[in-house]
Design a protein around this motif. Structure first.
Motif, PDB file in Angstrom:
ATOM      1  N   TYR A 146     -12.413   2.220   2.383  1.00  0.00           N
ATOM      2  CA  TYR A 146     -11.737   3.499   1.944  1.00  0.00           C
ATOM      3  C   TYR A 146     -12.693   4.633   1.932  1.00  0.00           C
ATOM      4  O   TYR A 146     -13.879   4.579   1.449  1.00  0.00           O
ATOM      5  CB  TYR A 146     -11.236   3.426   0.417  1.00  0.00           C
ATOM      6  CG  TYR A 146     -10.818   4.740  -0.261  1.00  0.00           C
ATOM      7  CD1 TYR A 146      -9.645   4.972  -0.243  1.00  0.00           C
ATOM      8  CD2 TYR A 146     -11.577   5.304  -1.105  1.00  0.00           C
ATOM      9  CE1 TYR A 146      -9.251   6.190  -0.815  1.00  0.00           C
ATOM     10  CE2 TYR A 146     -11.275   6.469  -1.688  1.00  0.00           C
ATOM     11  CZ  TYR A 146     -10.223   6.575  -1.379  1.00  0.00           C
ATOM     12  OH  TYR A 146      -9.524   7.935  -2.141  1.00  0.00           O
ATOM     13  N   PRO A 189      -8.031   1.775  -3.442  1.00  0.00           N
ATOM     14  CA  PRO A 189      -7.630   0.366  -3.606  1.00  0.00           C
ATOM     15  C   PRO A 189      -8.630  -0.751  -3.505  1.00  0.00           C
ATOM     16  O   PRO A 189      -8.371  -1.905  -3.764  1.00  0.00           O
ATOM     17  CB  PRO A 189      -6.433   0.251  -2.511  1.00  0.00           C
ATOM     18  CG  PRO A 189      -6.717   0.992  -1.619  1.00  0.00           C
ATOM     19  CD  PRO A 189      -7.528   2.120  -2.218  1.00  0.00           C
ATOM     20  N   LEU A 192      -7.386   4.778   4.066  1.00  0.00           N
ATOM     21  CA  LEU A 192      -7.611   3.268   3.825  1.00  0.00           C
ATOM     22  C   LEU A 192      -7.560   2.763   5.176  1.00  0.00           C
ATOM     23  O   LEU A 192      -6.720   2.899   6.043  1.00  0.00           O
ATOM     24  CB  LEU A 192      -6.972   2.729   3.230  1.00  0.00           C
ATOM     25  CG  LEU A 192      -7.016   1.196   2.771  1.00  0.00           C
ATOM     26  CD1 LEU A 192      -8.362   0.920   2.032  1.00  0.00           C
ATOM     27  CD2 LEU A 192      -5.813   0.717   2.073  1.00  0.00           C
ATOM     28  N   ASN A 196       2.319   1.770  -3.424  1.00  0.00           N
ATOM     29  CA  ASN A 196       1.287   2.375  -4.482  1.00  0.00           C
ATOM     30  C   ASN A 196       1.324   3.648  -4.022  1.00  0.00           C
ATOM     31  O   ASN A 196       1.125   4.452  -5.162  1.00  0.00           O
ATOM     32  CB  ASN A 196      -0.032   1.313  -3.977  1.00  0.00           C
ATOM     33  CG  ASN A 196      -0.632   1.329  -5.080  1.00  0.00           C
ATOM     34  OD1 ASN A 196      -0.424   0.941  -6.258  1.00  0.00           O
ATOM     35  ND2 ASN A 196      -1.878   1.755  -5.390  1.00  0.00           N
ATOM     36  N   CYS A 197       1.206   4.240  -2.785  1.00  0.00           N
ATOM     37  CA  CYS A 197       1.085   5.694  -2.854  1.00  0.00           C
ATOM     38  C   CYS A 197       2.360   6.515  -3.343  1.00  0.00           C
ATOM     39  O   CYS A 197       2.081   7.374  -3.884  1.00  0.00           O
ATOM     40  CB  CYS A 197       1.073   5.977  -1.216  1.00  0.00           C
ATOM     41  SG  CYS A 197      -0.242   5.385  -0.282  1.00  0.00           S
ATOM     42  N   LEU A 213      -1.890  -5.455  -4.903  1.00  0.00           N
ATOM     43  CA  LEU A 213      -3.295  -5.077  -4.437  1.00  0.00           C
ATOM     44  C   LEU A 213      -4.112  -6.162  -4.203  1.00  0.00           C
ATOM     45  O   LEU A 213      -4.926  -6.289  -3.214  1.00  0.00           O
ATOM     46  CB  LEU A 213      -4.055  -3.866  -5.085  1.00  0.00           C
ATOM     47  CG  LEU A 213      -3.378  -2.680  -5.007  1.00  0.00           C
ATOM     48  CD1 LEU A 213      -4.215  -1.605  -5.812  1.00  0.00           C
ATOM     49  CD2 LEU A 213      -3.189  -2.033  -3.722  1.00  0.00           C
ATOM     50  N   LEU A 251       0.989  -1.327  -0.080  1.00  0.00           N
ATOM     51  CA  LEU A 251      -0.095   0.011   0.028  1.00  0.00           C
ATOM     52  C   LEU A 251       0.676   1.225   0.040  1.00  0.00           C
ATOM     53  O   LEU A 251       0.756   2.207  -0.777  1.00  0.00           O
ATOM     54  CB  LEU A 251      -0.804   0.053   1.197  1.00  0.00           C
ATOM     55  CG  LEU A 251      -2.212  -1.126   1.108  1.00  0.00           C
ATOM     56  CD1 LEU A 251      -2.765  -1.093   2.434  1.00  0.00           C
ATOM     57  CD2 LEU A 251      -2.975  -0.585   0.014  1.00  0.00           C
ATOM     58  N   VAL A 280      -3.176  -7.762  -1.009  1.00  0.00           N
ATOM     59  CA  VAL A 280      -3.525  -7.006   0.266  1.00  0.00           C
ATOM     60  C   VAL A 280      -5.202  -7.299   0.469  1.00  0.00           C
ATOM     61  O   VAL A 280      -5.555  -7.348   1.533  1.00  0.00           O
ATOM     62  CB  VAL A 280      -3.544  -5.560  -0.159  1.00  0.00           C
ATOM     63  CG1 VAL A 280      -4.506  -4.948   0.868  1.00  0.00           C
ATOM     64  CG2 VAL A 280      -1.991  -5.125  -0.215  1.00  0.00           C
TER      65      VAL A 280
END
Lengths: 151, 117
Positions: free
Chosen positions: A128, A95, A137, A57-58, A116, A54, A119
Motif C-alpha cells: 500500500y 488495509p 493498493l 471498503n472504499c 480484510l 476492497l 483479503v
C-alpha cells in the motif's frame, strides 16, 4: 483439434464512479475476465472476493463515490500470478496495516474485519502507498491455489 | 439469490441459491430475523447451491449465532462447495458454526444430536 492459443498474459481495467456506481457490474466483468482466462473456480472466487471486499471498503469506509471520486481496478493475469491494483481517492486507509482478527471458538464472535482478513490471507503479498491524494493498493494471488493457513 | 425456507420442529432450514453478497444479504438477514422471532432453536443454512459468499453474507450467519448461542441453539451450515469452504476455515467460523457435508446429515443431527446436546 485446432484452437487459438490463449495469450500468455492479459489485463482488464475497470472504473466505477458516481455516474456508474454499479459494483455488481464491476464484479461480473472481473468474473467474466477470469472465466475467459480459464482460471479455476477457486481462483475465480478468491479474485472476486478480494476485489469485492476492497471496493466495498472504499465505498463504505472511504466514502469514495459520495465524494465524486472514482475507483480504478486493474487485474492482470500473468504467468504465475494474478496481479490486482486498486486506486481510489477516498480517505487514507492502509488495509495492510490492521492485523487480521482471530476468531474465538465460542462466545463473542467478531463480525468486523473479516473481509480484510480474507483479503490478506488470500493475497501472496500486498503493498500500500498513498500518493497524489489516492490510496494505491497492489496485491498478488498465486496461481498454485495453495490453501492459506487457518485462523 | 433465491431463498427457500423449510420448517423443521427444531429449526428453520434456509436453502440459498446463487450469490450471497452485499446486495442480497439484507434479504437473508430479514429471513433469519423472522425465523429467530418465530422461536426456532436452530438455524440450518443449506449452501449446496450457493455460488458466492462475502463478508456481508458471513455477517448474517454470525448474527444468527449471536442470537441462538446464548439460548443453546446452533447455526448449522451444510453442503458448502470446496472453494467456498476455505473462507470458513481461514476465518475460523468453521469452529463456531456446525459444518455438515449435506442437509441430510444436518437433519439427522437435529433429530438425534450426539451426547444429548
Amino acid at each position: 483439434m485446432t484452437g487459438e492459443k490463449q495469450a500468455a498474459e492479459a489485463r482488464i481495467d475497470l472504473v466505477i464512479d458516481q455516474s456508474k456506481p454499479d459494483q455488481g457490474s464491476l464484479l461480473a466483468a472481473i468474473d467474466g475476465f477470469a472465466a475467459a482466462r480459464a482460471l479455476s473456480e477457486t481462483l475465480r472466487y478468491r479474485l472476486g472476493l478480494i476485489v469485492d471486499e476492497l471496493v466495498t471498503n472504499c465505498i463504505v469506509h472511504g466514502a469514495c463515490l459520495s465524494r465524486g471520486n472514482e475507483i480504478r481496478v486493474t487485474v492482470e493475469d500473468r504467468e504465475n500470478e494474478l496481479f490486482v491494483e486498486i486506486i481510489d481517492a477516498g480517505q487514507t486507509f492502509d488495509p495492510t496495516a490492521t492485523p487480521p482478527p482471530q476468531c474465538p471458538r465460542t462466545g463473542q464472535v467478531a463480525v468486523g474485519g473479516v473481509g480484510l482478513s480474507l483479503v490478506r490471507r488470500f493475497a501472496e503479498w500486498a503493498h500500500y502507498n498513498r500518493s497524489d491524494n489516492r490510496n494505491h493498493l497492489r496485491l498478488s494471488l498465486k496461481k498454485n491455489e495453495k490453501a492459506p493457513d487457518a485462523a | 439469490m433465491l431463498l427457500k425456507v423449510t420448517d423443521h420442529p427444531e429449526a428453520t432450514i434456509i436453502h440459498i441459491k446463487g450469490r450471497l453478497d452485499s446486495a442480497t444479504a439484507p434479504e437473508l438477514e430479514s429471513q433469519v430475523l423472522s425465523s429467530l422471532e418465530g422461536g426456532r432453536q436452530h438455524l440450518v443454512l443449506d449452501f449446496s447451491e450457493l455460488e458466492y459468499i462475502n463478508s456481508a453474507g458471513l455477517r448474517i450467519l454470525v448474527l444468527g449465532y449471536q442470537r441462538l448461542h446464548p439460548l443453546g441453539g446452533q447455526v448449522m451450515v451444510c453442503g458448502v462447495k470446496d472453494y467456498i469452504a476455505e473462507v470458513f476455515d481461514i476465518s475460523g467460523y468453521n469452529r463456531v458454526f456446525r459444518m455438515c457435508p449435506d442437509l441430510d446429515q444436518a437433519i439427522r443431527y437435529l433429530s438425534a444430536p450426539p451426547d444429548g446436546q
